[in-house]
Scaffold this motif. Structure first.
Motif, PDB file in Angstrom:
ATOM      1  N   LYS A 242     -69.533  67.257  34.377  1.00  0.00           N
ATOM      2  CA  LYS A 242     -70.341  66.084  34.692  1.00  0.00           C
ATOM      3  C   LYS A 242     -71.799  66.346  34.328  1.00  0.00           C
ATOM      4  O   LYS A 242     -72.228  67.487  34.178  1.00  0.00           O
ATOM      5  N   CYS A 244     -75.858  65.943  35.202  1.00  0.00           N
ATOM      6  CA  CYS A 244     -76.863  65.723  36.237  1.00  0.00           C
ATOM      7  C   CYS A 244     -78.232  65.721  35.564  1.00  0.00           C
ATOM      8  O   CYS A 244     -78.732  66.776  35.168  1.00  0.00           O
ATOM      9  N   VAL A 270     -72.859  65.164  46.025  1.00  0.00           N
ATOM     10  CA  VAL A 270     -73.252  64.325  44.896  1.00  0.00           C
ATOM     11  C   VAL A 270     -72.232  64.436  43.770  1.00  0.00           C
ATOM     12  O   VAL A 270     -71.865  63.432  43.140  1.00  0.00           O
ATOM     13  N   LEU A 273     -69.300  62.285  44.521  1.00  0.00           N
ATOM     14  CA  LEU A 273     -69.554  60.847  44.495  1.00  0.00           C
ATOM     15  C   LEU A 273     -69.606  60.256  43.092  1.00  0.00           C
ATOM     16  O   LEU A 273     -69.242  59.089  42.893  1.00  0.00           O
ATOM     17  N   CYS A 274     -70.071  61.030  42.136  1.00  0.00           N
ATOM     18  CA  CYS A 274     -70.281  60.463  40.794  1.00  0.00           C
ATOM     19  C   CYS A 274     -69.051  60.637  39.907  1.00  0.00           C
ATOM     20  O   CYS A 274     -68.217  61.518  40.137  1.00  0.00           O
ATOM     21  N   GLU A 275     -68.963  59.793  38.893  1.00  0.00           N
ATOM     22  CA  GLU A 275     -67.853  59.863  37.949  1.00  0.00           C
ATOM     23  C   GLU A 275     -68.181  60.830  36.809  1.00  0.00           C
ATOM     24  O   GLU A 275     -67.643  61.924  36.741  1.00  0.00           O
ATOM     25  N   ASP A 276     -69.059  60.394  35.927  1.00  0.00           N
ATOM     26  CA  ASP A 276     -69.430  61.233  34.786  1.00  0.00           C
ATOM     27  C   ASP A 276     -70.865  61.742  34.877  1.00  0.00           C
ATOM     28  O   ASP A 276     -71.164  62.856  34.472  1.00  0.00           O
ATOM     29  N   ALA A 277     -71.753  60.905  35.389  1.00  0.00           N
ATOM     30  CA  ALA A 277     -73.167  61.281  35.517  1.00  0.00           C
ATOM     31  C   ALA A 277     -73.669  60.807  36.874  1.00  0.00           C
ATOM     32  O   ALA A 277     -73.292  59.737  37.359  1.00  0.00           O
ATOM     33  N   CYS A 278     -74.518  61.601  37.503  1.00  0.00           N
ATOM     34  CA  CYS A 278     -75.010  61.243  38.828  1.00  0.00           C
ATOM     35  C   CYS A 278     -76.368  60.547  38.729  1.00  0.00           C
ATOM     36  O   CYS A 278     -77.115  60.730  37.753  1.00  0.00           O
ATOM     37  N   THR A 279     -76.664  59.766  39.743  1.00  0.00           N
ATOM     38  CA  THR A 279     -77.892  58.966  39.782  1.00  0.00           C
ATOM     39  C   THR A 279     -78.637  59.244  41.086  1.00  0.00           C
ATOM     40  O   THR A 279     -78.079  59.841  42.020  1.00  0.00           O
ATOM     41  N   GLU A 281     -79.163  57.208  43.390  1.00  0.00           N
ATOM     42  CA  GLU A 281     -78.424  56.544  44.459  1.00  0.00           C
ATOM     43  C   GLU A 281     -77.323  57.454  45.002  1.00  0.00           C
ATOM     44  O   GLU A 281     -77.028  57.445  46.214  1.00  0.00           O
ATOM     45  N   HIS A 282     -76.717  58.247  44.127  1.00  0.00           N
ATOM     46  CA  HIS A 282     -75.699  59.202  44.574  1.00  0.00           C
ATOM     47  C   HIS A 282     -76.310  60.252  45.498  1.00  0.00           C
ATOM     48  O   HIS A 282     -75.683  60.696  46.464  1.00  0.00           O
TER      49      HIS A 282
END
Length: 376
Positions: A242, A244, A270, A273-279, A281-282
């Motif tokens: 993933k 980050c 985090v 929570l994320c699929e491919d890339a975290c934000t 908001e995550h």
């Protein structure tokens, strides 16, 4: 995708953020037979650091012994924990079922008992005391004398780590410190003393009136460097497949003030929570999950506190950092000068609060502080 981030005590082969200088210094002290005191708040990676150092030393042929002294209840408890740690360390260094059995003649009061671990199929070690003196202090002295005879072997290089060492004071037997110091200063070994109740641990080694005064090199673990935390998080996410972004990794790092355990714990959530890339908001969502998960241990802390201590914590949570004896602080939170002094001493001894260089006080654990803001 498997989450690559670990939130428990790190094994030597698991990813470790920074501490390069500390690892090098501690390894060097151990090789040179120096004693070291490592102190830092709870969950700061002390145990992981020492286990990593001892793993390296073991690969160099050093015998490593690790004893956990957390919540000691008696001198007998101390004797049993130290004896078991010695036997387990010797067995891992060279099997006591094989050639290592020659060492047992130096430990006549300790009898190892081997059972088969049903899950791994390997021998597990426990101990029995063969001839325990009626007096617990006599038993401790006998064990320390026997350990000294073992360590006196010219070809025997040993590193002994005593975790949460400051908990010896909870036994309420003042002669224990003097007895340990009397023998340990003669032992041919490097001792590493770890502890998270910093005020108590540091006093043991820096108070002129105590037996361990100036008997070890002091090493304080400081917060991890921000940039290295950011890089570590990004690498771990990449390893798990993933992405980050740097700004998100920095938000994770700053949210927990580079606090080692929480850095891993928040990054773990985090990642989940994320699929491919975290934000960003995550990170916000993960932080709320972290606060919720920690509430059980935080509630347990509050249950053991007095009303005055709770008032003081509330004030520090809301003010961030404060002069505890200022008139404004006392009036705002309904405290008296005597009440503040009593609460401050108790909370400081438990390492819940700490004094800064400028004289102000703050809550040690940044996540506990934020949880308190919600709880109050």
């Amino acid at each position: 995708m498997k989450n690559p981030i670990h939130t428990d005590t790190l094994e030597p082969d698991q990813p470790f953020c920074n501490r390069v200088e500390e690892l090098s210094s501690l390894s060097g002290h151990a090789r040179n037979g120096m004693n070291v005191v490592i102190f830092a708040p709870r969950r700061y990676g002390k145990t992981s650091l020492v286990r990593r150092v001892q793993h390296q030393l073991r690969s160099e042929g050093v015998c490593v012994i690790y004893a956990q002294f957390m919540r000691l209840v008696s001198v007998d408890d101390l004797v049993h924990r130290l004896a078991k740690a010695v036997v387990v360390g010797l067995h891992e260094h060279e099997s006591l079922l094989d050639k290592g059995k020659r060492w047992l003649r130096h430990l006549p009061s300790v009898q190892p008992v081997f059972t088969l671990d049903s899950s791994t199929g390997t021998p597990a070690v426990s101990i029995r005391m063969t001839s325990r003196p009626k007096d617990s202090l006599d038993a401790l002295e006998s064990l320390l004398e026997e350990l000294g005879a073992l360590l006196a072997k010219d070809d025997f290089h040993v590193c002994i780590a005593l975790d949460e060492f400051q908990d010896i004071v909870d036994i309420k037997e003042p002669r224990v410190e003097a007895l340990l110091r009397e023998h340990m200063q003669r032992h041919k070994a490097s001792y590493v003393f770890l502890g998270s109740r910093r005020r108590v641990l540091v006093d043991i080694f820096s108070n002129k009136g105590r037996p361990f005064y100036h008997s070890a090199t002091m090493m304080e673990l400081v917060p991890l460097p921000e940039d290295e935390c950011v890089e570590f998080i990004r690498q771990q996410f990449a390893q798990g497949g993933k992405h980050c972004p740097e700004d998100v990794a920095r938000k994770i790092t700053r949210s927990v003030e580079q606090y080692p355990y929480y850095l891993q714990a928040l990054a773990y959530r985090v990642f989940e929570l994320c699929e491919d890339a975290c934000t960003p908001e995550h990170v916000t969502q993960g932080y709320e999950l972290l606060l919720g998960n920690e509430r059980y241990s935080f509630q347990a802390i509050l249950q053991g506190l007095s009303a005055g201590q709770l008032k003081l914590l509330r004030g520090l949570a809301q003010d961030g950092q404060a002069q505890l004896t200022s008139t404004a602080f006392l009036q705002e939170y309904g405290l008296t000068l005597g009440g503040v002094q009593s609460a401050r001493n108790a909370l400081s001894e438990q390492d819940i609060i700490e004094q800064l260089n400028d004289g102000r006080w703050r809550i040690v654990d940044p996540i506990f502080k934020d949880w308190l803001l919600q709880a109050f």
